[in-house]
Design an enzyme around this catalytic site. Structure first.
Site, short mmCIF file in Angstrom:
data_model
loop_
_atom_site.label_atom_id
_atom_site.label_comp_id
_atom_site.label_asym_id
_atom_site.label_seq_id
_atom_site.Cartn_x
_atom_site.Cartn_y
_atom_site.Cartn_z
N SER A 172 0.83 -1.20 0.00
CA SER A 172 0.00 0.00 0.00
C SER A 172 0.87 1.26 0.00
O SER A 172 1.60 1.50 -0.95
CB SER A 172 -0.98 -0.05 1.19
OG SER A 172 -1.98 0.91 1.07
N ASP A 191 -10.15 -4.02 -5.37
CA ASP A 191 -9.52 -3.05 -4.48
C ASP A 191 -10.21 -1.69 -4.65
O ASP A 191 -10.15 -1.08 -5.72
CB ASP A 191 -8.03 -2.94 -4.83
CG ASP A 191 -7.23 -2.17 -3.79
OD1 ASP A 191 -7.83 -1.36 -3.05
OD2 ASP A 191 -6.02 -2.39 -3.70
N HIS A 240 -8.26 -4.75 -1.03
CA HIS A 240 -6.97 -4.15 -0.66
C HIS A 240 -6.17 -5.07 0.26
O HIS A 240 -4.95 -4.94 0.33
CB HIS A 240 -7.21 -2.79 0.01
CG HIS A 240 -6.00 -1.91 -0.01
ND1 HIS A 240 -5.44 -1.43 -1.19
CD2 HIS A 240 -5.24 -1.41 1.00
CE1 HIS A 240 -4.39 -0.67 -0.89
NE2 HIS A 240 -4.24 -0.65 0.41
#
Length: 209
Positions: free
Chosen positions: A109, A159, A190
Site C-alpha cells: 500500500s 480493491d 486491498h
C-alpha cells in the site's frame, strides 16, 4: 556503537548472516517496523530483513509520505521522502554490513507506493521489487533505466483504494523503463490473500534465492 540511522527500524540478519539478499520491508498506512517481519520470513525464509517505520504521521498513523486526500499524493513530500529513504538504505548497508546492491524491496500500500517512487527516482536502489497494492506514485520527467530489474505487482481485482487503470499504468511505465514486470491479479480487495502471497514467494525464489 550507537546506531546512526535516522529511521526507527528493525534489522533481522539472515540465516547465513548478511551475505545474501536483503528484503526492505515497507509497511502500509498505520503500520510500523514490526508489521511485515512475519511476511518477510514467509516470502523469503532465511533472508535478512530491514524494516523501517514511516516518519510521517496522519492522524497518528505512520506513513512514508504525505497525501492531500485519498489517492492524491503530496508529490514534493514524496520526492523528498523517497531520497531520504534511499539514504537510509545506503547508511543501513554500511552499518549492518550488507551489500547495498542486493536489496529487494517489498512494500504494501503506502509502502508499495514509495517503493515504486524509489524505482522511478533512484534507479539502482533496488535489485528487485514486490509491490503489493501499488498505484502510480508520480510521473517522472524522464523515465529511468530499469533494464532487467524484476518487479512483481500484486493487485486486487476488487480493491476500492487502487483503481485497475492505475495498476495497468504503473506496470506499463515500469515496462517502458525496461523493468521485467509481472502483474498478478487476485480475486480480492486491498487486503492480501494467502494464495497470491504463495505466488510472490515462488517468484522471489525463482529470481533471487
Amino acid at each position: 556503537m550507537n546506531n546512526p540511522l535516522d529511521f526507527i527500524h528493525r534489522f533481522v540478519p539472515g540465516a547465513a548472516g548478511v551475505s545474501g539478499p536483503v528484503l526492505l520491508l515497507l509497511h502500509g498506512t498505520g503500520g510500523n517496523e514490526n508489521d511485515l517481519i512475519d511476511l518477510g520470513h514467509s516470502l523469503a525464509p532465511g533472508a535478512s530483513l530491514l524494516s523501517p517505520r514511516g516518519k510521517v504521521l496522519e492522524n497518528g498513523m505512520p506513513r512514508f509520505f504525505r497525501r492531500l486526500a485519498e489517492g492524491v499524493f503530496d508529490e514534493e513530500d514524496l520526492i523528498r521522502r523517497t531520497h531520504e529513504l534511499a539514504k537510509f538504505v545506503k547508511a543501513a548497508s554500511e552499518y549492518y554490513r550488507f551489500d547495498a546492491d542486493n536489496v529487494i524491496v517489498v512494500g504494501y500500500s503506502n509502502g508499495a507506493n514509495i517503493a515504486a517512487s524509489g524505482l522511478l527516482l533512484c534507479p539502482g536502489l533496488f535489485r528487485g521489487a514486490v509491490l503489493l497494492r501499488a498505484m502510480v506514485p508520480l510521473l517522472p520527467k524522464v523515465l529511468p533505466d530499469l533494464a532487467g530489474v524484476p518487479v512483481y505487482l500484486a493487485s486486487g481485482k476488487h480493491d476500492s483504494l487502487v483503481p485497475p487503470h492505475q495498476v495497468e499504468q504503473l506496470a506499463a511505465m515500469l515496462k517502458q523503463a525496461g523493468a521485467d514486470v509481472a502483474l498478478g491479479w487476485s480475486d480480492s480487495g486491498h487486503q492480501l490473500a494467502s494464495a497470491e502471497l504463495g505466488k510472490v514467494r515462488q517468484w522471489l525464489a525463482g529470481r533471487f534465492f
